[in-house]
Design a protein around this motif. Structure first.
Motif, PDB file in Angstrom:
ATOM      1  N   ASN A  17       0.725  -1.221  -0.055  1.00  0.00           N
ATOM      2  CA  ASN A  17       0.120  -0.038  -0.323  1.00  0.00           C
ATOM      3  C   ASN A  17       0.783   1.119   0.278  1.00  0.00           C
ATOM      4  O   ASN A  17       0.621   2.564   0.515  1.00  0.00           O
ATOM      5  N   GLY A  18       2.183   1.347  -1.179  1.00  0.00           N
ATOM      6  CA  GLY A  18       2.666   2.824  -0.963  1.00  0.00           C
ATOM      7  C   GLY A  18       3.751   2.818   0.289  1.00  0.00           C
ATOM      8  O   GLY A  18       4.306   3.360   0.814  1.00  0.00           O
ATOM      9  N   ARG A  19       4.059   1.353   1.186  1.00  0.00           N
ATOM     10  CA  ARG A  19       4.792   1.770   2.652  1.00  0.00           C
ATOM     11  C   ARG A  19       5.399   0.424   2.466  1.00  0.00           C
ATOM     12  O   ARG A  19       5.443  -0.496   2.176  1.00  0.00           O
ATOM     13  N   VAL A  20       6.569   1.110   3.269  1.00  0.00           N
ATOM     14  CA  VAL A  20       7.853  -0.505   3.154  1.00  0.00           C
ATOM     15  C   VAL A  20       7.838  -0.761   4.641  1.00  0.00           C
ATOM     16  O   VAL A  20       7.819   0.253   5.486  1.00  0.00           O
ATOM     17  N   GLU A  21       7.461  -1.572   4.626  1.00  0.00           N
ATOM     18  CA  GLU A  21       7.007  -2.380   6.577  1.00  0.00           C
ATOM     19  C   GLU A  21       8.271  -3.323   6.622  1.00  0.00           C
ATOM     20  O   GLU A  21       8.471  -3.428   5.946  1.00  0.00           O
ATOM     21  N   LEU A  22       8.968  -2.885   7.459  1.00  0.00           N
ATOM     22  CA  LEU A  22      10.313  -3.162   7.436  1.00  0.00           C
ATOM     23  C   LEU A  22       9.921  -4.861   8.940  1.00  0.00           C
ATOM     24  O   LEU A  22       8.876  -4.449   9.636  1.00  0.00           O
ATOM     25  N   PRO A  41     -12.043 -16.226  -5.791  1.00  0.00           N
ATOM     26  CA  PRO A  41     -12.232 -15.347  -5.532  1.00  0.00           C
ATOM     27  C   PRO A  41     -12.450 -14.255  -5.007  1.00  0.00           C
ATOM     28  O   PRO A  41     -12.039 -13.475  -5.003  1.00  0.00           O
ATOM     29  N   GLU A  42     -13.360 -14.425  -4.702  1.00  0.00           N
ATOM     30  CA  GLU A  42     -13.615 -13.709  -2.470  1.00  0.00           C
ATOM     31  C   GLU A  42     -12.693 -13.253  -1.974  1.00  0.00           C
ATOM     32  O   GLU A  42     -12.587 -12.241  -1.432  1.00  0.00           O
ATOM     33  N   MET A  43     -11.678 -13.728  -1.796  1.00  0.00           N
ATOM     34  CA  MET A  43     -10.715 -14.038  -0.982  1.00  0.00           C
ATOM     35  C   MET A  43      -9.684 -12.746  -1.339  1.00  0.00           C
ATOM     36  O   MET A  43      -8.699 -12.192  -1.133  1.00  0.00           O
ATOM     37  N   SER A  44     -10.120 -11.626  -2.857  1.00  0.00           N
ATOM     38  CA  SER A  44      -8.977 -10.878  -3.515  1.00  0.00           C
ATOM     39  C   SER A  44      -9.322  -9.376  -2.512  1.00  0.00           C
ATOM     40  O   SER A  44      -8.514  -8.901  -2.494  1.00  0.00           O
ATOM     41  N   ILE A  45     -10.261  -9.594  -1.588  1.00  0.00           N
ATOM     42  CA  ILE A  45     -10.588  -8.734  -0.845  1.00  0.00           C
ATOM     43  C   ILE A  45      -9.617  -8.464  -0.320  1.00  0.00           C
ATOM     44  O   ILE A  45      -9.356  -7.408  -0.135  1.00  0.00           O
ATOM     45  N   TYR A  46      -8.670  -9.031   0.183  1.00  0.00           N
ATOM     46  CA  TYR A  46      -7.939  -8.918   1.028  1.00  0.00           C
ATOM     47  C   TYR A  46      -6.680  -8.815   0.513  1.00  0.00           C
ATOM     48  O   TYR A  46      -5.827  -8.460   1.258  1.00  0.00           O
ATOM     49  N   ASP A  47      -6.278  -8.857  -1.061  1.00  0.00           N
ATOM     50  CA  ASP A  47      -5.068  -8.275  -1.586  1.00  0.00           C
ATOM     51  C   ASP A  47      -4.982  -6.742  -1.751  1.00  0.00           C
ATOM     52  O   ASP A  47      -3.744  -6.053  -1.046  1.00  0.00           O
ATOM     53  N   ASN A  48      -6.260  -5.823  -1.277  1.00  0.00           N
ATOM     54  CA  ASN A  48      -6.155  -4.751  -0.632  1.00  0.00           C
ATOM     55  C   ASN A  48      -7.470  -4.243   0.855  1.00  0.00           C
ATOM     56  O   ASN A  48      -8.198  -3.017   0.569  1.00  0.00           O
TER      57      ASN A  48
END
Length: 86
Positions: A11-16, A68-75
């Motif tokens: 999501n546009g950030r780097v998580e260490l 396909p229903e799990m794609s909600i967790y992609d974002n």
């Protein structure tokens, strides 16, 4: 001073992947994006035998996770925000 730490881009950030305690606020960084499908087991303190056990245990979830229903967790964060706003 130079330190290296692994991270994940989401999501546009780097998580260490680990907390650094000896780094000054505002210090400049260099980020290198690497494409790889390999997981460094040693960096996760997992040996090959443990990885095989984990893979076997998680295989039962593969069909559900790949549906396909799990794609909600992609974002997930954006979807959650939309639900809260709506």
């Amino acid at each position: 001073m130079s330190s290296s730490v692994e991270g994940i881009y989401r999501n546009g950030r780097v998580e260490l992947t680990e907390q650094l305690t000896d780094v000054e606020e505002g210090i400049r960084v260099i980020v290198t994006f690497m494409k790889t499908n390999e997981i460094n087991l040693a960096s996760q303190e997992i040996n090959q035998a443990q990885a095989e056990i984990l893979r076997g245990n998680l295989a039962t979830f593969a069909d559900d996770w790949d549906s396909p229903e799990m794609s909600i967790y992609d974002n997930y964060d954006a979807a959650k925000t939309n639900l809260e706003a709506g």
